[in-house]
Design a protein around this motif. Sequence first.
Motif, PDB file in Angstrom:
ATOM      1  N   UNK A  64       0.861  -1.197   0.000  1.00 17.51           N
ATOM      2  CA  UNK A  64       0.000   0.000   0.000  1.00 17.51           C
ATOM      3  C   UNK A  64       0.889   1.237   0.000  1.00 17.51           C
ATOM      4  N   UNK A  65       0.543   2.229  -0.877  1.00 18.56           N
ATOM      5  CA  UNK A  65       1.300   3.476  -0.913  1.00 18.56           C
ATOM      6  C   UNK A  65       1.182   4.213   0.415  1.00 18.56           C
ATOM      7  N   UNK A  66       2.331   4.724   0.893  1.00 15.66           N
ATOM      8  CA  UNK A  66       2.328   5.529   2.124  1.00 15.66           C
ATOM      9  C   UNK A  66       1.910   6.956   1.768  1.00 15.66           C
ATOM     10  N   UNK A  67       0.929   7.472   2.504  1.00 14.98           N
ATOM     11  CA  UNK A  67       0.454   8.848   2.300  1.00 14.98           C
ATOM     12  C   UNK A  67       1.224   9.744   3.262  1.00 14.98           C
ATOM     13  N   UNK A  68       2.207  10.482   2.747  1.00  8.53           N
ATOM     14  CA  UNK A  68       3.071  11.283   3.606  1.00  8.53           C
ATOM     15  C   UNK A  68       2.335  12.479   4.221  1.00  8.53           C
ATOM     16  N   UNK A  69       1.189  12.870   3.625  1.00  8.09           N
ATOM     17  CA  UNK A  69       0.440  13.998   4.193  1.00  8.09           C
ATOM     18  C   UNK A  69      -0.337  13.568   5.430  1.00  8.09           C
ATOM     19  N   UNK A  70      -1.062  12.465   5.327  1.00  5.89           N
ATOM     20  CA  UNK A  70      -1.894  12.027   6.454  1.00  5.89           C
ATOM     21  C   UNK A  70      -1.090  11.291   7.514  1.00  5.89           C
ATOM     22  N   UNK A  71       0.106  10.778   7.138  1.00  5.71           N
ATOM     23  CA  UNK A  71       0.895  10.013   8.101  1.00  5.71           C
ATOM     24  C   UNK A  71       2.213  10.711   8.396  1.00  5.71           C
ATOM     25  N   UNK A  72       2.181  12.038   8.400  1.00  4.99           N
ATOM     26  CA  UNK A  72       3.406  12.813   8.595  1.00  4.99           C
ATOM     27  C   UNK A  72       3.972  12.688  10.002  1.00  4.99           C
ATOM     28  N   UNK A  73       3.155  12.224  10.986  1.00  2.74           N
ATOM     29  CA  UNK A  73       3.669  12.058  12.354  1.00  2.74           C
ATOM     30  C   UNK A  73       4.785  11.011  12.395  1.00  2.74           C
ATOM     31  N   UNK A  74       4.713  10.026  11.528  1.00  2.00           N
ATOM     32  CA  UNK A  74       5.696   8.930  11.555  1.00  2.00           C
ATOM     33  C   UNK A  74       6.546   8.847  10.301  1.00  2.00           C
ATOM     34  N   UNK A  75       6.008   9.218   9.135  1.00  2.00           N
ATOM     35  CA  UNK A  75       6.716   9.022   7.882  1.00  2.00           C
ATOM     36  C   UNK A  75       7.109  10.359   7.270  1.00  2.00           C
ATOM     37  N   UNK A  95       2.441  -0.770  14.308  1.00  2.00           N
ATOM     38  CA  UNK A  95       2.107  -0.126  13.038  1.00  2.00           C
ATOM     39  C   UNK A  95       3.169  -0.312  11.959  1.00  2.00           C
ATOM     40  N   UNK A  96       4.425  -0.401  12.353  1.00  2.00           N
ATOM     41  CA  UNK A  96       5.487  -0.228  11.376  1.00  2.00           C
ATOM     42  C   UNK A  96       6.249  -1.498  11.032  1.00  2.00           C
ATOM     43  N   UNK A  97       5.867  -2.625  11.608  1.00  2.00           N
ATOM     44  CA  UNK A  97       6.457  -3.896  11.190  1.00  2.00           C
ATOM     45  C   UNK A  97       5.873  -4.278   9.832  1.00  2.00           C
ATOM     46  N   UNK A  98       6.716  -4.717   8.891  1.00  2.00           N
ATOM     47  CA  UNK A  98       6.195  -5.146   7.601  1.00  2.00           C
ATOM     48  C   UNK A  98       7.215  -5.007   6.495  1.00  2.00           C
ATOM     49  N   UNK A  99       6.753  -5.205   5.261  1.00  2.00           N
ATOM     50  CA  UNK A  99       7.601  -5.194   4.077  1.00  2.00           C
ATOM     51  C   UNK A  99       7.473  -3.860   3.360  1.00  2.00           C
ATOM     52  N   UNK A 100       8.618  -3.220   3.103  1.00  2.00           N
ATOM     53  CA  UNK A 100       8.665  -1.907   2.466  1.00  2.00           C
ATOM     54  C   UNK A 100       9.324  -2.036   1.095  1.00  2.00           C
ATOM     55  N   UNK A 101       8.871  -1.175   0.155  1.00  2.00           N
ATOM     56  CA  UNK A 101       9.537  -1.078  -1.143  1.00  2.00           C
ATOM     57  C   UNK A 101       9.477   0.364  -1.617  1.00  2.00           C
TER      58      UNK A 101
END
Length: 1035
Positions: A71-82, A98-104
């Motif tokens: 899933x694409x990370x939304x940097x606007x809505x998730x700016x607290x962490x990303x 929240x942050x365990x998982x596979x990133x690309x």
Amino acid sequence: ARTWALVFRFVDSPVPVCPLSSDESSGFGPVFEEEPADTIYPEESPEAKIVMSCRARASPPAKYRWRLKGRDIDFKTESDHFSLVGGNLVISNPDKGKHVGTYSCVAANIFGAVVSRSALVQFGYLDMFSTEEREAVRVREGQGAVLLCDPPPHYPDDLSFRWMLNEFPVFISPTERMFVSQMTGNLYISKVEAIDSGNYSCFVSSPSIAKSVFSKFIPLVPLVERPIKKYPADIRVKFSETYALVGQNITLECFALGNPIPQIKWRKVDGDLPLHHEISLAGGQLHLRNVQYEDEGTYECEALNSKGKDWHRANIHVEASPQWLEDISSTEKNIGSAYTMSCLASGKPKPHVHWLKNGQSQNKHELKFARLTFNDSGMYQCIAENRHGIIHANSELRVFASAPTFLLSPVKKKILVAKNGRVVIECRPRAAPKPVFTWSKGTELLANSSRIFIWESGNLEIVNATKTDEGMYTCFAENDLGKANSTGSLSITEATKITLAPSNADVTVGEDARMQCAASHDSTLDITFVWSLDGHTIDIDIEGEHYERVDGESSGEIVIKKTQLNHAGRYTCTAQTPVDNVTASADLVVRGEDLAPPAPPGGVRVEEIRDKSLRLIWSQGTDNHSPISKYSIQYRDSASTDDWREAVTSPVNVEGNAETATVVGLIPWTEYEFRVTATNTLGTGDPSDPSPKITTLEAAPVVAPSDIGGGGGSSRELTITWTPVQPEYYYGPNFGYIVAFKPHNENEWRKVTVAEPQARRYVHKDSSISPSTEFDVKVKAFNKKGEGPYSLTAVIYSAQDVPSEAPINLESRPLSATEVVLSWAPVLEPTVDGYQVRYWKKQVETESQHMPIMLSNRDNQTRIENLKPNSHYMMEVRAFNNAGLGPPKRIEISTKKPPPSRPPKIISTRLNPSGSTVNIAWEQVQPLANESKVENYKVLYRPEGQPKGELYITQKQHIDLPMRKGLHTVEVRAQTEGGDGAVAQVQISGKQSHTNVLSDFQHSVILFLLLFLFFVILHRNQIPERTKTSRISHI
């Protein structure tokens, strides 16, 4: 003028086609230079952020976005962490939920998008050990011990273990007696000693999160035991079935308890241990470096000590992560052309291959384009994955369209061709779609004829060129987008011809040789001469010691100075101009001053390998001017590395002009190497270098085991023995034996498999087997390829039953305080082979304290010595045979009190008046309370220095002994029911020597003679002087 190209642009969705200038079209799509990696974030990390790297080279520069679990990370809505820093992803205040998982990472520009490899983010932790006290471990000395580590919850599993003794940082060093398993963390002690007493703590480290913890101390209390018992080897650390990847290093563990300390040995059941192996920690660890597919198999560790052995086996499976065999690269293709994009990967298990275009899945194993369009342009990724990993191959596909242009590759302006020669005039414009080609000479349009051909690619070919073919040639190219042309001139030159060819020459070593060469050529062209020997160009500048041109570079003549044998061969002169070339050749023979046998053949190699034959190929060496008459082939195998033997060939005689032969009569599954020697009239030359080592193919065995026999053994057993087949006759891997047996009067054979190649026996246990039953047995060998022939059938008998009766009428008769005679009535069973006698002190010693006494079936009594005086003993007798021991018969006896420890005290030795005897007297021996009563006295009268003499027994405290000549010894000792007591000795001399013992009468006679002599001397001193003088004169 500017050139325009049409390129279809993609980012995530199609955009309209627009023309790019040649400057803009020099850009390229994203190419990753840095990709995210798997990350373990320590839960206790003071740095509250995770940085995932991503950087791509692209023109124009790439834009980045990130995906979590697809899933694409939304940097606007998730700016607290990303947040995005360049292409890097920064995760602030990481949250395990929240942050365990596979990133690309996705990088994109106008040419397309690519997806990075996936990276896993996990949270690492290592909890503290429990605070509960650990129970003490109490173990008898000599026994083995295991201290459990029981590590606390943790992630990941890559822990390392050490053990502390009593305090930090005193760590235990592994020895052959102590072992720390890196699989479980447990501490293993093969045999506990008194020095092991102390408090032990398991120290656990996690290198991934740089944290260590240690357990509560465990007291180890060795219990004193005397004597220390011995225990057989008992493997407690056992390596499990293991999966390794090609190229990895793995470690197998094996450790055993036991006393004496067991020795650990490793082997690979189905072959040799890998070349790159290492054994450490006194055999406790087997390290396999750079694992390969051939290292797969069953591995065994064996623990052995004097009390027994134990072994453990497990399989090692070797697999591999994906590796590219064929991948993709960026390319530019013409619009409307066909194109196939494919990639191939190896791996175990076989990798699954799929495709991405601009980051979107294509759900295809291969991409085929029948007719490329602009929509096919973009960034393509081939992805291969199996359970061990995933790899990406990236490429950019550009679909190109343009009118023909010769700007980059115009027709060559001036083309030369020799008269009657062949020429190809290239026409390679840049154009898409593919243009239609036409040619003209001046104003004349050309068409295909017997001498002129227009290729499909656009090139023009002219053969047998003449002066009439000279002129201006123009290539015309046209497609839907436009047309273009390019012109060049063709000139015809005179052909080059050899006018003076080299001649064959024959010289002796050390003489000069001359090779002539001359040619005619077009006067407008330069000519050069190049010489070669047996196809290898001669560089006269480098080899000037032996080669020299005559009259400089323009001359074709050379001189070979001071010829050597290696200068012999075929010399070729090449006369060449920029337009054409011609050649002529001659042979040079160089004869040695002394002829010699042939030089060694070269290039020996093996082909067409079978189980018992192969084809050998070689190259002929120098014959040294005496023709080779025959070749001989020799071999050596792995069993005779220093001994070369003559090989059998087909045909039997290998002629001197041959360069191949078939070698027959080989042994299957055997490593060989070969060499070849050549013979001429002067003898046999040196052998060639050995061929590369090869192994013949496998075959079923043809040799059967020999010396089939057996019989005997324990009750209800059938023991079958044989002599194993020698290793050179295994003929293949997985060698073993098939043992067949049946009762003599039955028809059906029972078969069992013995997988050990060097096995010599098989014991079949069956409670239904009757004793001494006749069996037919036979054995054959087998391997991976099949089974061999059976041996001759042998007849053996099953084991007897153990004797069923115990000896009767068991009696004992003490001979002394330390000896008894034990007797019994024989057991009347025909299968009795003998008797076993055991004895031990009752309530003091164990039954196995003394070695048993083994007697034949003809004996029914035995003498038992070296017993303890005044002790209670248990005596046991059993009949035995090959099957074992029968029931026991026991009797309890008590040994006598020991004889007196004090010797008799000799009080006098007197010679009797007659002088014929001597009287020896001694005091009465008084035994102690724990000693036997005196019954008699033994007197041994023997010559000095001799062990034997006359023995007298008396109840008195004196004895008369006859006088003997020479020195004699008299020994006196007390005789009791417990044996003979301590001895007293006295020496006496006979009549012919000075005596040590005199009678009362003899004393009186000697005294009288002495007094008489005294008075005679006194009287002589009182005679008058004259009388004395007169007496002297008279004398």
